[in-house]
Structure formats: structure tokens, C-alpha cells
Scaffold this motif. Sequence first.
Motif, PDB file in Angstrom:
ATOM      1  N   ASP A 170      83.978 127.575   3.237  1.00 51.34           N
ATOM      2  CA  ASP A 170      83.273 127.048   2.070  1.00 51.34           C
ATOM      3  C   ASP A 170      83.705 125.617   1.753  1.00 51.34           C
ATOM      4  O   ASP A 170      82.893 124.806   1.281  1.00 51.34           O
ATOM      5  CB  ASP A 170      83.496 127.954   0.861  1.00 51.34           C
ATOM      6  CG  ASP A 170      82.699 129.245   0.947  1.00 51.34           C
ATOM      7  OD1 ASP A 170      81.725 129.285   1.729  1.00 51.34           O
ATOM      8  OD2 ASP A 170      83.045 130.211   0.243  1.00 51.34           O
ATOM      9  N   GLU A 171      84.965 125.289   2.007  1.00 48.51           N
ATOM     10  CA  GLU A 171      85.406 123.898   1.854  1.00 48.51           C
ATOM     11  C   GLU A 171      84.598 122.981   2.767  1.00 48.51           C
ATOM     12  O   GLU A 171      84.154 121.899   2.364  1.00 48.51           O
ATOM     13  CB  GLU A 171      86.898 123.767   2.170  1.00 48.51           C
ATOM     14  CG  GLU A 171      87.812 124.356   1.113  1.00 48.51           C
ATOM     15  CD  GLU A 171      89.278 124.263   1.517  1.00 48.51           C
ATOM     16  OE1 GLU A 171      89.563 123.838   2.658  1.00 48.51           O
ATOM     17  OE2 GLU A 171      90.141 124.607   0.677  1.00 48.51           O
ATOM     18  N   ASP A 172      84.397 123.413   4.009  1.00 47.85           N
ATOM     19  CA  ASP A 172      83.638 122.609   4.966  1.00 47.85           C
ATOM     20  C   ASP A 172      82.170 122.493   4.551  1.00 47.85           C
ATOM     21  O   ASP A 172      81.548 121.434   4.716  1.00 47.85           O
ATOM     22  CB  ASP A 172      83.722 123.226   6.362  1.00 47.85           C
ATOM     23  CG  ASP A 172      85.116 123.130   6.973  1.00 47.85           C
ATOM     24  OD1 ASP A 172      85.939 122.338   6.465  1.00 47.85           O
ATOM     25  OD2 ASP A 172      85.374 123.859   7.947  1.00 47.85           O
ATOM     26  N   LEU A 173      81.621 123.574   4.019  1.00 49.24           N
ATOM     27  CA  LEU A 173      80.230 123.579   3.565  1.00 49.24           C
ATOM     28  C   LEU A 173      80.029 122.584   2.427  1.00 49.24           C
ATOM     29  O   LEU A 173      79.067 121.792   2.434  1.00 49.24           O
ATOM     30  CB  LEU A 173      79.861 124.991   3.111  1.00 49.24           C
ATOM     31  CG  LEU A 173      78.459 125.219   2.563  1.00 49.24           C
ATOM     32  CD1 LEU A 173      77.408 124.991   3.636  1.00 49.24           C
ATOM     33  CD2 LEU A 173      78.350 126.641   1.985  1.00 49.24           C
ATOM     34  N   ILE A 174      80.924 122.603   1.457  1.00 47.90           N
ATOM     35  CA  ILE A 174      80.849 121.662   0.342  1.00 47.90           C
ATOM     36  C   ILE A 174      81.024 120.234   0.841  1.00 47.90           C
ATOM     37  O   ILE A 174      80.314 119.315   0.423  1.00 47.90           O
ATOM     38  CB  ILE A 174      81.898 122.005  -0.732  1.00 47.90           C
ATOM     39  CG1 ILE A 174      81.540 123.324  -1.420  1.00 47.90           C
ATOM     40  CG2 ILE A 174      81.998 120.888  -1.760  1.00 47.90           C
ATOM     41  CD1 ILE A 174      82.616 123.833  -2.387  1.00 47.90           C
ATOM     42  N   ALA A 175      81.978 120.037   1.755  1.00 48.92           N
ATOM     43  CA  ALA A 175      82.243 118.695   2.273  1.00 48.92           C
ATOM     44  C   ALA A 175      81.025 118.102   2.960  1.00 48.92           C
ATOM     45  O   ALA A 175      80.787 116.889   2.883  1.00 48.92           O
ATOM     46  CB  ALA A 175      83.422 118.735   3.236  1.00 48.92           C
ATOM     47  N   CYS A 176      80.223 118.943   3.608  1.00 50.81           N
ATOM     48  CA  CYS A 176      79.041 118.423   4.306  1.00 50.81           C
ATOM     49  C   CYS A 176      78.060 117.783   3.333  1.00 50.81           C
ATOM     50  O   CYS A 176      77.566 116.675   3.584  1.00 50.81           O
ATOM     51  CB  CYS A 176      78.360 119.519   5.115  1.00 50.81           C
ATOM     52  SG  CYS A 176      76.933 118.919   6.049  1.00 50.81           S
ATOM     53  N   SER A 177      77.762 118.446   2.226  1.00 47.64           N
ATOM     54  CA  SER A 177      76.810 117.862   1.269  1.00 47.64           C
ATOM     55  C   SER A 177      77.382 116.607   0.619  1.00 47.64           C
ATOM     56  O   SER A 177      76.679 115.597   0.457  1.00 47.64           O
ATOM     57  CB  SER A 177      76.399 118.883   0.201  1.00 47.64           C
ATOM     58  OG  SER A 177      77.498 119.419  -0.465  1.00 47.64           O
ATOM     59  N   ARG A 178      78.658 116.649   0.262  1.00 43.97           N
ATOM     60  CA  ARG A 178      79.295 115.462  -0.346  1.00 43.97           C
ATOM     61  C   ARG A 178      79.346 114.299   0.643  1.00 43.97           C
ATOM     62  O   ARG A 178      78.971 113.169   0.317  1.00 43.97           O
ATOM     63  CB  ARG A 178      80.708 115.827  -0.805  1.00 43.97           C
ATOM     64  CG  ARG A 178      81.442 114.685  -1.500  1.00 43.97           C
ATOM     65  CD  ARG A 178      82.877 115.065  -1.800  1.00 43.97           C
ATOM     66  NE  ARG A 178      83.624 115.305  -0.568  1.00 43.97           N
ATOM     67  CZ  ARG A 178      84.250 116.451  -0.274  1.00 43.97           C
ATOM     68  NH1 ARG A 178      84.226 117.465  -1.124  1.00 43.97           N
ATOM     69  NH2 ARG A 178      84.908 116.577   0.862  1.00 43.97           N
ATOM     70  N   SER A 235      75.279 124.413  -0.246  1.00 45.00           N
ATOM     71  CA  SER A 235      75.909 123.414  -1.115  1.00 45.00           C
ATOM     72  C   SER A 235      74.957 122.256  -1.388  1.00 45.00           C
ATOM     73  O   SER A 235      73.982 122.045  -0.660  1.00 45.00           O
ATOM     74  CB  SER A 235      77.225 122.901  -0.516  1.00 45.00           C
ATOM     75  OG  SER A 235      76.993 122.094   0.624  1.00 45.00           O
ATOM     76  N   HIS A 236      75.261 121.486  -2.430  1.00 43.59           N
ATOM     77  CA  HIS A 236      74.348 120.465  -2.942  1.00 43.59           C
ATOM     78  C   HIS A 236      75.161 119.396  -3.675  1.00 43.59           C
ATOM     79  O   HIS A 236      76.023 119.716  -4.492  1.00 43.59           O
ATOM     80  CB  HIS A 236      73.366 121.156  -3.906  1.00 43.59           C
ATOM     81  CG  HIS A 236      72.455 120.236  -4.662  1.00 43.59           C
ATOM     82  ND1 HIS A 236      72.119 120.463  -5.978  1.00 43.59           N
ATOM     83  CD2 HIS A 236      71.795 119.106  -4.296  1.00 43.59           C
ATOM     84  CE1 HIS A 236      71.289 119.520  -6.385  1.00 43.59           C
ATOM     85  NE2 HIS A 236      71.078 118.685  -5.386  1.00 43.59           N
ATOM     86  N   TYR A 237      74.899 118.146  -3.357  1.00 43.20           N
ATOM     87  CA  TYR A 237      75.486 117.012  -4.084  1.00 43.20           C
ATOM     88  C   TYR A 237      74.381 116.017  -4.384  1.00 43.20           C
ATOM     89  O   TYR A 237      73.415 115.904  -3.610  1.00 43.20           O
ATOM     90  CB  TYR A 237      76.563 116.322  -3.247  1.00 43.20           C
ATOM     91  CG  TYR A 237      77.979 116.620  -3.688  1.00 43.20           C
ATOM     92  CD1 TYR A 237      78.699 115.703  -4.446  1.00 43.20           C
ATOM     93  CD2 TYR A 237      78.595 117.814  -3.351  1.00 43.20           C
ATOM     94  CE1 TYR A 237      79.992 115.972  -4.851  1.00 43.20           C
ATOM     95  CE2 TYR A 237      79.894 118.090  -3.750  1.00 43.20           C
ATOM     96  CZ  TYR A 237      80.589 117.160  -4.504  1.00 43.20           C
ATOM     97  OH  TYR A 237      81.865 117.428  -4.910  1.00 43.20           O
ATOM     98  N   GLU A 238      74.516 115.265  -5.472  1.00 42.44           N
ATOM     99  CA  GLU A 238      73.478 114.307  -5.845  1.00 42.44           C
ATOM    100  C   GLU A 238      74.080 113.149  -6.628  1.00 42.44           C
ATOM    101  O   GLU A 238      74.987 113.321  -7.437  1.00 42.44           O
ATOM    102  CB  GLU A 238      72.417 114.999  -6.709  1.00 42.44           C
ATOM    103  CG  GLU A 238      71.316 114.089  -7.202  1.00 42.44           C
ATOM    104  CD  GLU A 238      70.296 114.810  -8.084  1.00 42.44           C
ATOM    105  OE1 GLU A 238      69.220 114.241  -8.320  1.00 42.44           O
ATOM    106  OE2 GLU A 238      70.593 115.934  -8.549  1.00 42.44           O
TER     107      GLU A 238
END
Length: 252
Positions: free
Chosen positions: A120-128, A233-236
Motif C-alpha cells: 500500500d505504501e508503493d500504491l500511494i507513492a505511485c499516485s503522488r 490511490s489518488h493525489y491531486e
Amino acid sequence: MAIVLRKPDEISKLRDASLVVAKTLDYLKNNVKPGMTLLDVDKMGDDYLVNLGARPSFKGLYGFPNAVCTSLNEIVIHGIPDDTVLKEGDILGIDIGSEVDGWYGDAAITMPIGKISKEDEDLIACSRDALYYAIDIIKEGMRFKELSQAIEKFIVARGYQPLIRFCGHGIGRKPHGEPEIPNYLDNGSAKSGPKIKNGMVFCLEPMICQKDREPVILDDEWSVVSQDGLRTSHYEHTIAVINGKAEVLSQI
């Protein structure tokens, strides 16, 4: 529809609205804990935003019932806050919009709830990381389709897939406007379509799926998940093009 070019004083107003969102996201990131409900998170964000002198722009937008989109685990965007209790190991997408004096801001993060898995850390890092990569490569004269293609290549190189049929967008006097900015190349050549120009203000928002980029809208008619049913995951950020480069408006 033409993409609006903003004057410096207009960009300043958009920066004010975006800064409110950035401060609210930072507050939630530091204070949301296991044991809270999604409605608790929504109230915290709503109250904090209002105390900063802004109106929560998502509340009532297209019929959305709350101030904060709380997208838990498999939900990538548009999650509706409810009584679900946050647990250690969850990941939570928080998307917030503001309106200040008729100008809009918009940003999102995905945050860990307590200690999370390396996956999950890697998943979040991808969007960021995809978001900041896109911000770094923007330059005046680049086509939006080139930007979309570059984001897609970045995501796929990390072993993930971009969610399709949802996209980044222009922002200004309205929360959504031209251009639409997918996180993948859509409809033809990357060398076609409008070019990025100084004065443009828009939101970039990589939405990351693990295996399947096809979206499924749940029975609440808002929450979007991937067809694979896996975590997302999602970042904006809201950004402005100034002096030929992208400048983030939605950061402290």
C-alpha cells in the motif's frame, strides 16, 4: 470551448482558495486516526475549511452530500462519508474543494491509517510521484495530450494502471472546466490538441488502479472502484502555468 488564460491577480485569488484546501488536507493528514468514522473526517474537514473563511465547494455540487470525498481502500474517488470506522492498515483518499470569493481550489491526498503494508505504501507513492513528475515536466508549448501520455507511461512503468474515463480539469470561477486532462492518452496522437500556455490553471490528479483501469460506479452512484476490486490511490494539485512552468497553488 477555449481554455481561459488567467491574469496574475486572478491566479492570486485561485492561490488563496487552493491554500485553504492545502491547509485543510495537512490538518486532516496529521489528525485522522484509527477509530474515527468517515463522517468524523468529513466534519473535521468541513469545520476547518469554514474556519479558514472558505465554503466547502463539494457540498451540494452535482448533488454530492458532503464537504469531503472520503475514498477508503478500494474506492479511488468520490467516496461518500458514512459511519464506517477507520482501522489500522486502511488507506484513505481525501479530496477537498473550496470556494473563496467566487474562486475555487481543489486537491487530494491518499493517506495511511496507522501502519500500512509495503504494497500500500508503493500504491500511494505511485499516485503522488506521478503527480509531481507531471508537474516537473510541464512547460509552455507542450500539448495536454503529451502530458497525459507521459503520466500514463509513468504509471504503467511502476506496474499500475491509470483509471479511465475520469480526469483532471480546468478550474477558476467554476470548480470544473476546460481542459479535461486524462491520465492516459485518449483519442489520437499526442501531438494533437491544445497546447499548454502561460496563465492556464488546472488540476492534475493521477488515479491509480492495480490491474484493471476500467471503472465501476457503486450503488451509491458516486463511489468509483476499479473493476479488479483491489485497493487504489489518488493525489491531486491545483497548478498554474507561470513563466513557462507549472507552479503548485495547493501547497503550504
